[in-house]
Design an enzyme around this catalytic site. Structure first.
Site, mmCIF file in Angstrom:
data_model
loop_
_atom_site.group_PDB
_atom_site.id
_atom_site.type_symbol
_atom_site.label_atom_id
_atom_site.label_comp_id
_atom_site.label_asym_id
_atom_site.label_seq_id
_atom_site.Cartn_x
_atom_site.Cartn_y
_atom_site.Cartn_z
ATOM 1 N N SER A 1 0.861 -1.179 0.000
ATOM 2 C CA SER A 1 0.000 0.000 0.000
ATOM 3 C C SER A 1 0.899 1.230 0.000
ATOM 4 O O SER A 1 2.085 1.132 0.349
ATOM 5 C CB SER A 1 -0.870 -0.004 1.267
ATOM 6 N N TYR B 1 -2.237 -1.155 10.519
ATOM 7 C CA TYR B 1 -2.238 -1.383 9.070
ATOM 8 C C TYR B 1 -0.925 -0.892 8.459
ATOM 9 O O TYR B 1 -0.313 -1.586 7.641
ATOM 10 C CB TYR B 1 -3.432 -0.654 8.448
#
Length: 279
Positions: free
Chosen positions: A158, A171
């Protein structure tokens, strides 16, 4: 150009819907047979995202079959190495080989600062988004090695694997860890002509992003924010005037990294981010 991965077999995790389904279908459309797995059920008790279902995975399989490609599916939690390995072993036995790995399965949960993140949310996040990626590649490597022709491994990280954002620290930690896995696997497997890269998307139009929790995270100033409200805030993340990209935008990068067009590219985080990394 067509048939860019013709004759190859790809293993895709989190293939029930979203990016995973898109990747599996895109690779199938270019000639690959697919081993597709998904948990098809809830992962985190605290998640506000509706889980994938067996029907979702069956729909992915139908889309692949409609492209005249073979597909093997299994309901597997990537945190369960033995089950993951068994599913992959069975798929390779049926399809004959393994060339491509797309370690895509991932979750989003929480929304707290790190000092308020629950241990359950932390453990689920690291278990799926980091350990599950490692276990996916660990299970796959022997099959690629046995083929003797090299291969391509693509990990889903990401932009959050390259820079921090608040209220998603678990995350961010997991996705930064995926970059570490990618670089280490690339060094360790390079001598076997196995290339390892990562895709680093910005926001993607999937259920993991388009949900009530994300909308409230981006728009805490509103009681009941919707997609239009989300778009206003999400645009500020990018230099291009959009709030998010589509799954196919990531799948196109996955296809490139899976194909021989990228035969000498390894150890690279590939951003599909609408200019987010410039911010």
């Amino acid at each position: 150009m067509s048939g860019r991965v013709a004759g190859k077999v790809a293993f895709v995790t989190g293939a029930g819907r979203g990016q995973g389904r898109s990747h599996a279908v895109r690779l199938a459309g270019e000639g690959a047979d697919i081993i597709a797995v998904d948990i098809c059920g809830p992962i985190s008790a605290n998640s506000q995202i509706e889980p994938s279902t067996p029907d979702d995975l069956a729909e992915t399989a139908d889309l692949i079959k409609n492209l005249d490609r073979r597909v093997v599916t299994a309901q597997v939690d990537v945190r369960d190495y033995d089950a993951l390995k068994a599913a992959l072993d069975g798929g390779v036995e049926q399809l004959g080989r393994l060339d491509i790995v797309v370690a895509n399965a991932g979750i989003g949960n929480g929304g707290q600062t790190l000092d308020h993140t629950s241990e359950d949310d932390w453990d689920d996040m690291i278990g799926v988004n980091l350990s599950g990626v490692w276990k996916t590649v660990k299970a796959a490597v022997p099959h690629i090695l046995s083929g003797g022709a090299g291969g391509s491994v693509i990990l889903t990280s990401s932009v959050g694997g390259l820079k921090p954002y608040p209220n998603t620290g678990h995350y961010i930690a997991a996705k930064h860890g995926v970059i570490g896995l990618m670089r280490t696997f690339a060094v360790e497997l390079g001598e076997h002509f196995i290339r390892v890269n990562a895709v680093c998307p910005t926001n993607v139009n999937t259920p993991m992003f388009m949900n009530e929790g994300t909308m409230k995270l981006f728009r805490p100033d509103l009681e009941n924010p919707g997609p239009d409200d989300l778009a206003v805030a999400a645009r500020f993340m990018h230099t291009l005037p959009i709030g998010w990209v589509e799954p196919i935008d990531i799948s196109n990068a996955v296809l490139f990294l899976a194909s021989d067009e990228s035969r000498y590219i390894t150890g690279l985080p590939v951003t599909v981010d609408a200019g987010s990394m410039l911010k």
